[in-house]
Design a protein around this motif. Sequence first.
Motif, PDB file in Angstrom:
ATOM      1  N   GLY A 214       0.807  -1.208   0.000  1.00  0.00           N
ATOM      2  CA  GLY A 214       0.000   0.000   0.000  1.00  0.00           C
ATOM      3  C   GLY A 214       0.845   1.265   0.000  1.00  0.00           C
ATOM      4  N   THR A 219      -3.096   5.754   5.663  1.00  0.00           N
ATOM      5  CA  THR A 219      -3.177   4.999   6.912  1.00  0.00           C
ATOM      6  C   THR A 219      -4.431   4.139   6.872  1.00  0.00           C
ATOM      7  OG1 THR A 219      -4.350   6.819   7.995  1.00  0.00           O
ATOM      8  CG2 THR A 219      -1.960   6.752   8.249  1.00  0.00           C
ATOM      9  N   HIS A 220      -4.367   2.994   7.550  1.00  0.00           N
ATOM     10  CA  HIS A 220      -5.447   2.014   7.497  1.00  0.00           C
ATOM     11  C   HIS A 220      -6.036   1.835   8.895  1.00  0.00           C
ATOM     12  CE1 HIS A 220      -4.274   0.741   3.376  1.00  0.00           C
ATOM     13  NE2 HIS A 220      -3.090   1.169   3.797  1.00  0.00           N
ATOM     14  N   GLU A 221      -7.337   2.045   9.009  1.00  0.00           N
ATOM     15  CA  GLU A 221      -8.018   1.939  10.288  1.00  0.00           C
ATOM     16  C   GLU A 221      -9.176   0.953  10.166  1.00  0.00           C
ATOM     17  OE1 GLU A 221      -9.398   5.832  11.256  1.00  0.00           O
ATOM     18  OE2 GLU A 221      -7.386   6.705  11.401  1.00  0.00           O
ATOM     19  N   TYR A 327      -9.000  -4.556  -2.324  1.00  0.00           N
ATOM     20  CA  TYR A 327      -8.795  -3.626  -1.205  1.00  0.00           C
ATOM     21  C   TYR A 327      -7.674  -2.647  -1.552  1.00  0.00           C
ATOM     22  CZ  TYR A 327      -7.716  -1.510   3.220  1.00  0.00           C
ATOM     23  OH  TYR A 327      -7.493  -0.565   4.196  1.00  0.00           O
ATOM     24  N   ASN A 328      -6.627  -3.150  -2.177  1.00  0.00           N
ATOM     25  CA  ASN A 328      -5.508  -2.287  -2.562  1.00  0.00           C
ATOM     26  C   ASN A 328      -5.967  -1.216  -3.539  1.00  0.00           C
ATOM     27  OD1 ASN A 328      -2.949  -1.289  -2.799  1.00  0.00           O
ATOM     28  ND2 ASN A 328      -2.020  -3.173  -3.560  1.00  0.00           N
ATOM     29  N   SER A 331      -8.188   1.380  -1.502  1.00  0.00           N
ATOM     30  CA  SER A 331      -7.431   2.291  -0.642  1.00  0.00           C
ATOM     31  C   SER A 331      -6.564   3.237  -1.460  1.00  0.00           C
ATOM     32  CB  SER A 331      -6.555   1.503   0.343  1.00  0.00           C
ATOM     33  OG  SER A 331      -5.605   0.705  -0.329  1.00  0.00           O
ATOM     34  N   SER A 343      -7.847   5.011   4.897  1.00  0.00           N
ATOM     35  CA  SER A 343      -8.685   3.918   4.415  1.00  0.00           C
ATOM     36  C   SER A 343      -9.285   3.223   5.631  1.00  0.00           C
ATOM     37  CB  SER A 343      -7.869   2.928   3.587  1.00  0.00           C
ATOM     38  OG  SER A 343      -8.677   1.864   3.137  1.00  0.00           O
ATOM     39  N   GLU A 359      -2.985  -7.119   5.789  1.00  0.00           N
ATOM     40  CA  GLU A 359      -1.812  -6.544   6.456  1.00  0.00           C
ATOM     41  C   GLU A 359      -0.524  -7.173   5.941  1.00  0.00           C
ATOM     42  OE1 GLU A 359      -3.496  -5.227  10.847  1.00  0.00           O
ATOM     43  OE2 GLU A 359      -2.895  -7.312  10.528  1.00  0.00           O
ATOM     44  N   PHE A 366      -3.422  -2.414  10.408  1.00  0.00           N
ATOM     45  CA  PHE A 366      -4.660  -1.675  10.644  1.00  0.00           C
ATOM     46  C   PHE A 366      -4.661  -1.153  12.079  1.00  0.00           C
ATOM     47  CE2 PHE A 366      -6.109  -3.881   6.902  1.00  0.00           C
ATOM     48  CZ  PHE A 366      -7.055  -3.029   6.351  1.00  0.00           C
TER      49      PHE A 366
END
Length: 584
Positions: A214, A219-221, A327-328, A331, A343, A359, A366
Amino acid sequence: MSKTFSDLGLKQPINDALIDLGYENPTLIQEKAIPQILSSDEDLKAFAQTGTGKTAAFSLPIVELANENDKNTQAIILSPTRELAVQIGKNIEDFSKYIPNLKVTTVYGGANIEQQIRQLKKGVQIVVGTPGRTVDLIRRKALKLSNTKWLVLDEADEMLNMGFKDELDQVLEATPDTKQTLLFSATFPREVEAIAKNYMHNPVEITSGQKNQGSDNVTHEFYQVTEKTRYAALKRIADVNPNIYAIVFCRTRRETQEIADKLIQDGYNADSLHGDLSQAQRDAVMDKFRKKNIQMLVATDVAARGLDVNNLTHVINHKLPDQIENYNHRSGRTGRAGNKGVSIALVNRKEKGKLHPIERTLKKKFIKTAIPTGKEICEIQLFHLIDKIHKSEVNTSEIDSFLPSIYEKLNDFSREELIQKFVSLEFNSFLSYYENAPDLNNISSRDREGGSSGRSSRENMTRFFINLGRKDKLNPPKLMGLINEQGINKNVEIGAIDILDTFSFFEIDREFESFTLEAFESNSPEFNGRRVNIEITKERKDRKRSRRRGGHSSNKGGFGRVRNQNNSSSDRRRNNNRGRKPRR
């Protein structure tokens, strides 16, 4: 010292056009790809994350090298969706604005094919197209690729995910062996590697970042929800970010429309983008979104592929996709052009396990984030209002004549009272809505995950058995391609896919149930030498027993399980009945 586009060897007319567009310095993928294509006729395999400037990376050197005095088609660029194809074509027109004899045309389904044929007959050096329409024009002998020098496969991974493998094969076979093949992709699953192996000769490989990883700007939450609180959590995320400018991704067209309708009813500037809309409707929605008249666009993966927006603050996964690659792609819609982005994934307990393979692939963690409370939202919204007041400009010439009467009416109030009344007038709706709002982070063990909402979405789908599995080398993209080959509309909603050893299951929009059965029966398709049979399945209700016999589906390069949270435990029970057809 950073490089400029003129340092890469582009001629002055192109540099002048780039200056007009505000392009100053090339991105990393542009800095690597442009000189490589200009200086070599070797095939190129390029990895670049979504939003890093892939279009300019392959189109600028083609504009540089194309012969504007030769009216034969010299470059064919394939793109997974018409929106993305149109965007690429528009970009090439902008890049070549000072090269008057260089022509580009875009061909895609849903538009008048006769008009596209007339444009091709006039002589076009660069053609941008979707795979289906491109093959159609080749069959009609309207698009002749015998003089093609460059073949570009843009978003190759997405084209394969959408089941376009046969179309790609046909276009590749229609081009000469002497062409230069340029393959650009945000991810490199095995199927993309197979295309590179079969159709490219010793390709040079360049990357911008690491494969499938990514963007550093994103940032991934994740927020843990139940099915009952999923939409409420989405609302709170929007409310705690007053300046939100986001795409909300859903898995199906029906879910997309439902969520958009709810947001609109609740007063948000939102709209939907999915395959049920006409091209004119899609264009209107995208135009409003680019102008920020829409703050939250609710979309399916396919519909959002053509969006070229650089300032998105958030991407929200209302439901996670089945494939990590998707998903990639999702995001990658935020954190573009040097901006930061977030994201967000809304997951219930069952879906939480899907985060781990993402991940590992993205090499990013995440961050578990608490759903905002009503008090937090009210505080942020209140100070957002105060900041707006502080920054607002007063047009005294327009209001001067009204001020004496206004002052007289408000003369009895103190400064503090005026502020309180003004804030209350603007803010009472928020205070009232969140006054007794529950804490959505307090998830009771009694909360049923995937309750009525899950059942509701399943009711709209028909589940099919198919007599092919892993041993037949079947995987989700190949299954989707097999479905598309039967003449079933590529925009038909396909739900959960379970690939087992000797047989598999897939879900399809219930409206196309009869059409799907008739298509497979009349076409009598074969797959790797085996006659293909499909049947409609019926759910079993022995939940406790089936839970103890959980099976696993295979989807290398995707999640460990292809099924979504709506799959009943009876589906898992079937995994142990190897080679046996489900009861009718």
